[in-house]
Design an enzyme around this catalytic site. Sequence first.
Site, short mmCIF file in Angstrom:
data_model
loop_
_atom_site.label_atom_id
_atom_site.label_comp_id
_atom_site.label_asym_id
_atom_site.label_seq_id
_atom_site.Cartn_x
_atom_site.Cartn_y
_atom_site.Cartn_z
N LYS A 305 0.81 -1.23 0.00
CA LYS A 305 0.00 0.00 0.00
C LYS A 305 0.84 1.28 0.00
O LYS A 305 0.41 2.30 -0.52
CB LYS A 305 -0.95 0.01 1.21
N ALA A 368 -4.39 0.30 8.73
CA ALA A 368 -5.82 0.59 8.84
C ALA A 368 -6.07 1.75 9.80
O ALA A 368 -6.97 2.57 9.59
CB ALA A 368 -6.56 -0.66 9.32
N GLY A 472 -16.20 -5.51 10.80
CA GLY A 472 -15.42 -4.97 9.69
C GLY A 472 -15.94 -5.31 8.30
O GLY A 472 -15.44 -4.77 7.31
P1 NAP Z 1 -0.87 -3.48 10.29
O1 NAP Z 1 -0.51 -2.37 9.38
O2 NAP Z 1 0.04 -4.62 10.47
O3 NAP Z 1 -1.17 -2.83 11.74
C1 NAP Z 1 -1.51 -3.60 12.86
C2 NAP Z 1 -1.48 -2.76 14.10
O4 NAP Z 1 -1.88 -3.59 15.17
C3 NAP Z 1 -0.10 -2.20 14.47
O5 NAP Z 1 -0.25 -0.99 15.15
C4 NAP Z 1 0.42 -3.27 15.39
O6 NAP Z 1 1.37 -2.81 16.31
C5 NAP Z 1 -0.84 -3.64 16.16
N1 NAP Z 1 -0.76 -4.98 16.71
C6 NAP Z 1 -0.42 -6.12 16.07
N2 NAP Z 1 -0.46 -7.16 16.92
C7 NAP Z 1 -0.81 -6.65 18.14
C8 NAP Z 1 -1.00 -7.22 19.41
N3 NAP Z 1 -0.84 -8.54 19.61
N4 NAP Z 1 -1.36 -6.42 20.42
C9 NAP Z 1 -1.52 -5.09 20.23
N5 NAP Z 1 -1.35 -4.49 19.04
C10 NAP Z 1 -1.00 -5.26 18.00
O7 NAP Z 1 -2.26 -4.14 9.85
P2 NAP Z 1 -3.53 -3.38 9.22
O8 NAP Z 1 -3.45 -3.42 7.74
O9 NAP Z 1 -3.68 -2.08 9.87
O10 NAP Z 1 -4.71 -4.38 9.62
C11 NAP Z 1 -5.09 -4.50 10.96
C12 NAP Z 1 -6.41 -5.24 11.08
O11 NAP Z 1 -7.44 -4.51 10.42
C13 NAP Z 1 -6.39 -6.63 10.44
O12 NAP Z 1 -7.11 -7.50 11.27
C14 NAP Z 1 -7.13 -6.43 9.15
O13 NAP Z 1 -7.80 -7.61 8.72
C15 NAP Z 1 -8.13 -5.36 9.52
N6 NAP Z 1 -8.52 -4.59 8.33
C16 NAP Z 1 -9.83 -4.65 7.95
C17 NAP Z 1 -10.24 -3.94 6.84
C18 NAP Z 1 -11.69 -4.00 6.43
O14 NAP Z 1 -11.98 -3.67 5.27
N7 NAP Z 1 -12.57 -4.38 7.31
C19 NAP Z 1 -9.34 -3.14 6.13
C20 NAP Z 1 -8.01 -3.09 6.57
C21 NAP Z 1 -7.61 -3.83 7.68
P3 NAP Z 1 2.95 -2.81 15.97
O15 NAP Z 1 3.14 -1.66 15.03
O16 NAP Z 1 3.57 -2.62 17.30
O17 NAP Z 1 3.25 -4.12 15.33
#
Ligand code: NAP
Length: 505
Positions: A305, A368, A472
Amino acid sequence: MICTPVLSPLTAELIPSMVAAAEVADRIELRLDHLADLDPHNPLPALAPVLAAAPKPVLLTFRPKEQGGARELSIETREAFWRAAVNLDAWAFDIEFDLYPSIIAALPDDHPAREKIIVSRHDFEKTPDHLADFCRDTFPADARRVKLATRVNNTSDTRRLFEQLERFKTEGREPIVIGMGMPGSLTRTLGPAHRATLTYSAAMDGTPSAPGQFSADELRNLFRVGATSPATTVAGIIGNPVNHSISKFIHNAAFRATGLDWVYVPVEVQSDGADLETFIRDFVHPKTKCVPWRVGGYSVTIPHKISVMKFLDRLTPTAEAVGAVNTIIVEGDELVGHNTDIDGAMIPLESMTTLAGARVAVLGAGGAAHSVVRGLTERGARVTAFVRDVEKAKSFGEKFGVDVFQQETFDGGGFDGLVNTTPVGMRGFSEESPVSPEKLVGLQWVYDLIYKPRVTTFLREAEARGITTLGGLDMLIEQAMLQFKAWTGLTPPPGVMQQAAREHV
Ligand code: NAP
């Protein structure tokens, strides 16, 4: 045409397996090297009745282990087998390139098998360099039907296979060109639109499908193999991994419902920037692409992205503001990076609650979270972020002008709403809630971006306390609808994308 392999180990199982495969497939491949009870030196008594009962035209294959087959076969055994088997009433005989010269030399000039042989060559390690020379050396000039199946390790390999497909056609051949592995899946989904004679589906007998393979049903009903042509506009999703994405179901359902001759395909692009640059240059950009199809647009997902932005001509203000692109739009001969995640995340939430002036806590500071926090602040919400690593999220807080605190310090008493943007609670990642239930007290609503499962532990625990919840899936559908509109200018009929999404979560 779609060809479905039958890998039964017993001759008695061939007919029922063929009947099952014939429900969707145009052609059936009998992988005879899988038959444990076949006498290779005398195959006609066992196989003639099978072919007489075939519900669809049959392709026979008898592959030795070193060329990807199921059993050790000496060259003498293979020769003896084919000298007899070419007399069977089949649609085609797949004969490996090393055996072809001796088999064809032994056939009388007027033998019908001469027109039915597919000369095949497999490479399970790589797509060879200098592919044109390699193919010229492999496939004799008189071989009309040819099959090239090679391991695709990157996007250049896929491009070179499509170029070879064109060369085969120029030479007047009937080609089958397969890129093995997930990065090569475009050859399976789009090859037939560009006159590859056929594409192979996964087998139907429970054999696990290889990466990049699809079921015959998916090839026919999702990717419209048989109905696509060089005029079909191609859209898709670029990511890694990408095959688990349900966007292919959502967008293809919308193309079908609006009667557009478009197809949406998954494209696995390696995480290094070079592969992404190659894909955009060779398959997407109107000024440089070398594939003969029209490009409608692409979705972009993890991990591309941000890295994709430098290969695009410009960004919309929305993409600029969030610093990430989830949608590539083709405008004239330019590529425009856009982001539908902000509105995709906010539209469902705004239909549930008022955001202006609301006190909202956001868990996480990843991709996200960027869209969510931007959307919330734009709409006048007062946002605070809670993360597991405050130091790491410092620049995130500065970028959007929000306070960032350690996640353990969150307490619902000070907020109206809470949004989870972490993967905690996602199927395959964790079944837990990102916050303990007692911390939810005081909240009016919670929003979990996770859509697999549709109801997470977080949402269930909030619901049990009388808190309004939102999952979501609505965001996933909304951002896809916005992409669809940006690419086609159309709005799909109500409910089509929703139904496709719900069926596949
Ligand atoms: P990402 O860029 O990897 O970000 C994940 C975030 O969560 C980071 O801040 C990470 O912290 C934190 N995190 C990860 N594991 C954790 C834990 N065990 N405890 C606390 N914080 C934690 O991922 P993303 O793209 O934002 O996606 C995140 C979620 O949103 C996913 O489940 C995805 O499926 C969902 N999502 C849904 C949609 C939709 O259309 N509904 C769209 C996009 C995303 P660190 O930086 O410290 O690793």
